[in-house]
Structure formats: C-alpha cells, structure tokens
Scaffold this active site. Structure first.
Site, PDB file in Angstrom:
ATOM      1  N   ARG A  45     -10.182  -0.100   8.418  1.00 55.66           N
ATOM      2  CA  ARG A  45      -9.824  -1.516   8.473  1.00 55.66           C
ATOM      3  C   ARG A  45     -10.941  -2.358   9.049  1.00 55.66           C
ATOM      4  O   ARG A  45     -10.777  -3.579   9.179  1.00 55.66           O
ATOM      5  CB  ARG A  45      -8.591  -1.690   9.357  1.00 55.66           C
TER       6      ARG A  45
ATOM      7  N   ARG B  73      11.780  -6.227   3.903  1.00 57.20           N
ATOM      8  CA  ARG B  73      11.491  -4.802   4.118  1.00 57.20           C
ATOM      9  C   ARG B  73      12.363  -4.210   5.218  1.00 57.20           C
ATOM     10  O   ARG B  73      12.539  -4.795   6.271  1.00 57.20           O
ATOM     11  CB  ARG B  73      10.013  -4.626   4.489  1.00 57.20           C
TER      12      ARG B  73
ATOM     13  N   ARG C  89      10.793  -3.214  10.909  1.00 49.34           N
ATOM     14  CA  ARG C  89       9.686  -2.723  11.729  1.00 49.34           C
ATOM     15  C   ARG C  89       9.437  -3.704  12.862  1.00 49.34           C
ATOM     16  O   ARG C  89       9.522  -4.917  12.654  1.00 49.34           O
ATOM     17  CB  ARG C  89       8.437  -2.602  10.854  1.00 49.34           C
TER      18      ARG C  89
ATOM     19  N   LYS D 158       0.838  -1.205   0.000  1.00 49.84           N
ATOM     20  CA  LYS D 158       0.000   0.000   0.000  1.00 49.84           C
ATOM     21  C   LYS D 158       0.875   1.259   0.000  1.00 49.84           C
ATOM     22  O   LYS D 158       0.512   2.261  -0.606  1.00 49.84           O
ATOM     23  CB  LYS D 158      -0.936   0.006   1.215  1.00 49.84           C
TER      24      LYS D 158
ATOM     25  N   ARG E 155      -1.144 -10.503  11.870  1.00 52.80           N
ATOM     26  CA  ARG E 155      -1.674  -9.380  11.089  1.00 52.80           C
ATOM     27  C   ARG E 155      -2.487  -9.887   9.892  1.00 52.80           C
ATOM     28  O   ARG E 155      -3.508  -9.295   9.527  1.00 52.80           O
ATOM     29  CB  ARG E 155      -0.533  -8.480  10.619  1.00 52.80           C
TER      30      ARG E 155
END
Ligand code: ADP
Ligand code: ZN
Length: 214
Positions: free
Chosen positions: A88, A127, A160, A13, A171
């Site tokens: 969400r 990431r 993260r 996103k 998640r």
C-alpha cells in the site's frame, strides 16, 4: 504466478480475489484479514495495529512487511499468491520484492480494481462481514440466505469496525496519498492492468478472463 490487487477501500478487492482463486488456484493473502485476526486474538501485533486501523490510517510499513514475511514463511506456497491490500506504499512494494526474492519469486501482474467513489460509499455502507469465517455480504446485491447470519458458518454478521462513515473518508484519503503512487510504480514496470469492477460479478468474471489471457 504472483499477483497484486491494488484498489481503493470498498473497490471490491475481496470479490476479485475470490474469482481469481477459482480461476487460477492461487493462495489468497490479505494483510487486512491478518490484522483483523491478530486483533481478534489479542496478540501484541493486534493491539498495536488496532489504533491505526480504527483511525483509517496505515499500520507502519516495517510492522506490516514483517507480518507478511512471517506469514509467507508459514505458507510456503509453490503455486503463488494473490496479494490483496499489500503493498500500500512504495516502501512496502520494495519490501515485497525483497521478501519474494527469498522464495525465488517475482510479481507477474498487478490489477488495479477501479470503481467510482459514489459506488464505494454505497458498497461499504451495505457491507456486512462474518466475524467467524471472514465471508463478506452486500445487504441487497449479495444478501445471506437468512438475514443477519453467515451462509457458511451461521456466524452473526456485523459491520466492520472501520466501515463507519468518518473512517471510510480517512481510508480514502490514505489511499489517495500513500497508495496511488504505486499505480505509476507498477505501470513503469509494465505490470499494471486496469479492471472495471462497477458491474455485477458475471461481468467481472469476463473482464478477468480477458485480462488473464492477454
Ligand atoms: P480496505 O481495502 O477495504 O481498506 P483492508 O482489509 O485491506 O480493507 O484493510 C483494513 C485496514 O487494515 C486498512 O485501512 C489499514 O489500516 C490496515 N492495513 C491493511 N493492509 C495494510 C498495509 N499493507 N499496510 C498498512 N496498513 C494496512
Ligand atoms: Zn461465516
């Protein structure tokens, strides 16, 4: 114009947002970024949100919606927003309608960012993010010029806190249970378009151009 990005964690996103900003000049609003900023600043909101985020759960709807409302009041953009990671849940979607009404605004388009789960896990493990400016990198596909350092501000890149394997599984489950019903919700309003984000950035750019021109 106001646009919502829906998609599983790791669907990209953030990448879609960056391209949309350059195509449309909208203001980017990410509730995940706002929470991370509150956590870094140690505000009461940050302290409360931290537990939920590190467990891979959603921060409660009222808390999240109030934060978003205050943020929009402080921005008061006239051109419109890209909502990245909000809503969400169905109650959040209803809250967003009420919040936008305060500014005489509406949702014009909802983009569902799709990639398969295998790719999500690979992307999240590769990431790295800059704690100073929020820039995001992929270790092989979008590596920083100097290993471990942000191209924009030379911040030291990190994983993260919620990108660990266990938290990612939580998640994904949260997405399945709480966020997927929004697909139907916006499809029923005729606002939903699907975006395949499993290819390279150039392919994504073409897909976005097409969707925005129809
Ligand atoms: P991702 O989409 O990769 O999970 P985000 O940065 O959007 O990353 O969100 C990180 C975390 O922040 C979420 O897992 C959740 O705990 C919290 N969060 C972000 N947006 C919301 C929201 N709209 N409602 C509740 N919690 C949220
Ligand atoms: Zn940086």
């Amino acid at each position: 114009m106001n646009l919502i990005l829906l998609g599983a964690p790791g669907a990209g996103k953030g990448t879609v947002s960056a391209q949309l900003i350059s195509l449309l000049g909208l203001t980017h609003v990410s509730t995940g970024d706002l929470f991370r900023q509150s956590i870094a600043e140690g505000t009461p909101l940050g302290i409360e949100a931290k537990h939920y985020i590190e467990a891979g759960c959603l921060v409660p709807d009222t808390l999240t919606a109030n934060m978003l409302q205050e943020h929009l009041r402080s921005l008061s953009s006239s051109s419109g927003y890209i909502f990245d990671g909000f809503p969400r849940t169905i109650p959040q979607a209803e809250a967003l309608d009420r919040i936008l009404a305060e500014f005489n605004m509406d949702i014009d388009l909802v983009l569902l960012v799709e990639v398969d789960y295998e790719l999500i896990c690979e992307r999240i493990s590769q990431r790295r993010v800059c704690p100073l400016c929020g820039a995001s990198y992929h270790l092989t596909l979008n590596a920083p010029a100097r290993p471990g350092l942000c191209d924009h501000c030379a911040g030291e890149l990190q994983r993260r806190a919620d990108d660990s394997r266990e938290t990612v599984m939580a998640r994904l489950k949260t997405f399945e249970e709480n966020t997927k019903p929004l697909i139907q919700f916006y499809e029923a309003r005729g606002l939903l378009r699907r975006i395949d984000n499993s290819g390279p950035p150039e392919a994504l750019r073409e897909i976005l151009r097409k969707v925005l021109s129809t």
